[in-house]
Write a protein that holds these residues in place. Structure first.
Motif, mmCIF file in Angstrom:
data_model
loop_
_atom_site.group_PDB
_atom_site.id
_atom_site.type_symbol
_atom_site.label_atom_id
_atom_site.label_comp_id
_atom_site.label_asym_id
_atom_site.label_seq_id
_atom_site.Cartn_x
_atom_site.Cartn_y
_atom_site.Cartn_z
ATOM 1 N N VAL A 178 44.432 30.316 -13.477
ATOM 2 C CA VAL A 178 44.615 29.251 -12.489
ATOM 3 C C VAL A 178 44.035 29.623 -11.131
ATOM 4 N N ILE A 179 44.385 30.815 -10.628
ATOM 5 C CA ILE A 179 43.902 31.188 -9.289
ATOM 6 C C ILE A 179 42.373 31.320 -9.260
ATOM 7 N N PRO A 180 41.737 32.007 -10.223
ATOM 8 C CA PRO A 180 40.263 32.022 -10.218
ATOM 9 C C PRO A 180 39.660 30.615 -10.253
ATOM 10 N N TYR A 181 40.306 29.706 -10.979
ATOM 11 C CA TYR A 181 39.832 28.321 -11.055
ATOM 12 C C TYR A 181 39.939 27.644 -9.686
ATOM 13 N N LEU A 182 41.080 27.838 -9.008
ATOM 14 C CA LEU A 182 41.281 27.201 -7.712
ATOM 15 C C LEU A 182 40.362 27.772 -6.635
ATOM 16 N N LEU A 183 40.071 29.076 -6.722
ATOM 17 C CA LEU A 183 39.228 29.714 -5.711
ATOM 18 C C LEU A 183 37.876 29.028 -5.570
ATOM 19 N N ARG A 184 37.356 28.503 -6.666
ATOM 20 C CA ARG A 184 36.035 27.886 -6.654
ATOM 21 C C ARG A 184 36.076 26.424 -6.224
ATOM 22 N N ARG A 185 37.298 25.895 -5.975
ATOM 23 C CA ARG A 185 37.381 24.446 -5.812
ATOM 24 C C ARG A 185 38.167 23.951 -4.594
ATOM 25 N N VAL A 196 47.545 22.707 -2.263
ATOM 26 C CA VAL A 196 47.360 22.625 -3.709
ATOM 27 C C VAL A 196 48.588 23.165 -4.439
ATOM 28 N N VAL A 197 49.226 24.204 -3.917
ATOM 29 C CA VAL A 197 50.436 24.730 -4.553
ATOM 30 C C VAL A 197 51.575 23.720 -4.455
ATOM 31 N N GLU A 198 51.684 23.058 -3.315
ATOM 32 C CA GLU A 198 52.710 22.024 -3.156
ATOM 33 C C GLU A 198 52.486 20.895 -4.166
ATOM 34 N N ARG A 199 51.231 20.509 -4.344
ATOM 35 C CA ARG A 199 50.938 19.433 -5.302
ATOM 36 C C ARG A 199 51.258 19.871 -6.726
ATOM 37 N N LEU A 200 50.931 21.104 -7.087
ATOM 38 C CA LEU A 200 51.241 21.612 -8.422
ATOM 39 C C LEU A 200 52.744 21.681 -8.646
ATOM 40 N N ASP A 201 53.469 22.125 -7.639
ATOM 41 C CA ASP A 201 54.926 22.220 -7.751
ATOM 42 C C ASP A 201 55.541 20.838 -7.980
ATOM 43 N N PRO A 206 54.542 23.466 -16.332
ATOM 44 C CA PRO A 206 53.946 24.806 -16.278
ATOM 45 C C PRO A 206 52.559 24.741 -15.643
ATOM 46 N N VAL A 207 52.274 25.686 -14.757
ATOM 47 C CA VAL A 207 51.025 25.635 -14.008
ATOM 48 C C VAL A 207 49.912 26.290 -14.813
ATOM 49 N N THR A 208 49.140 25.447 -15.446
ATOM 50 C CA THR A 208 48.002 25.865 -16.256
ATOM 51 C C THR A 208 46.715 25.387 -15.594
ATOM 52 N N ARG A 209 45.587 25.797 -16.145
ATOM 53 C CA ARG A 209 44.302 25.342 -15.609
ATOM 54 C C ARG A 209 44.170 23.824 -15.751
ATOM 55 N N THR A 210 44.668 23.278 -16.828
ATOM 56 C CA THR A 210 44.615 21.823 -17.020
ATOM 57 C C THR A 210 45.401 21.108 -15.933
ATOM 58 N N LEU A 211 46.590 21.639 -15.609
ATOM 59 C CA LEU A 211 47.389 21.022 -14.558
ATOM 60 C C LEU A 211 46.699 21.186 -13.201
ATOM 61 N N ALA A 212 46.054 22.332 -13.004
ATOM 62 C CA ALA A 212 45.344 22.562 -11.750
ATOM 63 C C ALA A 212 44.224 21.537 -11.572
ATOM 64 N N ARG A 213 43.505 21.257 -12.644
ATOM 65 C CA ARG A 213 42.451 20.242 -12.564
ATOM 66 C C ARG A 213 43.037 18.873 -12.214
#
Length: 227
Positions: A178-185, A196-201, A206-213
């Motif tokens: 998740v964090i490597p994915y967010l770093l680029r975006r 972004v963490v507030e939005r995920l929360d 569960p915080v996955t790459r799919t949820l991050a997208r």
């Protein structure tokens, strides 16, 4: 009074072990090393005035706080500096964050007080003092002479630490990718990491790459700090 700009914050990754007291959680990397090293021993030998400058969300205010804690400085914010009794700060270090918001006369007197034995003045704001708009000629020459240490926008190490800290504050354990994915975006700032963490929360899953997208797509639609 001459009006001007504002501050923010930063956090954890064990990249530097010889941090001073009060610096726990501050990540030293290529984006802030020059400023960190500039204030690490100052004002032990010379005193005077120094400035930390850099973009919003780069951690410069946190670095100023670390310095203030280490040397026992009086911390003042922006225009509040005009309310400080000079007799209370003469001969001791002062941290002035959001420094451009202080009026010309106050800045002039603070810089002069920093020359007294035991005195020191650390200015924190986005542009360097040489770029501040002031009206007093004597202040202009003093600001032009201020030693300035730049802080750059957070690099991957610092931004990753900001994200880790924000997740930890909320008791969230994201998947490893998740964090490597967010770093680029996301924008490279503490505000973007917090957003972004507030939005995920808020998604309560569960915080996955799919949820991050999903969070990034929703944040972009609402105009939050996501690329």
């Amino acid at each position: 009074m001459t009006a001007r700009s504002a501050p923010p914050d930063q956090m954890r990754l064990p990249l530097q072990s010889d941090l001073p007291d009060g610096a726990t959680g501050f990540v030293v990397s290529d984006s802030n090393r020059v400023a960190f090293e500039a204030v690490q021993d100052w004002p032990n030998l010379i005193g005077g005035t120094m400035a930390i400058c850099g973009p919003e969300g780069s951690g410069k205010s946190r670095l100023g706080q670390i310095w203030a804690e280490r040397v026992g400085a009086t911390a003042v914010h922006g225009a509040e500096a005009a309310l400080v009794d000079p007799l209370e700060i003469e001969g001791r270090p002062v941290l002035l964050d959001d420094a451009m918001q202080a009026d010309d006369e106050t800045l002039f007197h603070l810089i002069n007080l920093a020359q007294a034995p035991g005195g020191a003045l650390l200015l924190v704001d986005r542009p360097p003092p040489s770029a501040w708009e002031v009206r007093l000629p004597d202040l202009r020459s003093r600001l032009n002479a201020v030693r300035t240490a730049p802080v750059e926008a957070p690099d991957d190490a610092v931004l990753a630490a900001m994200l880790e800290s924000r997740f930890a504050e909320r008791g969230i354990r994201p998947a490893k990718d998740v964090i490597p994915y967010l770093l680029r975006r996301i924008d490279r700032s503490s505000a973007a990491a917090a957003a972004v963490v507030e939005r995920l929360d808020a998604l309560h899953r569960p915080v996955t790459r799919t949820l991050a997208r999903e969070a990034l797509e929703g944040g972009a639609e609402s105009g939050e700090l996501f690329e």
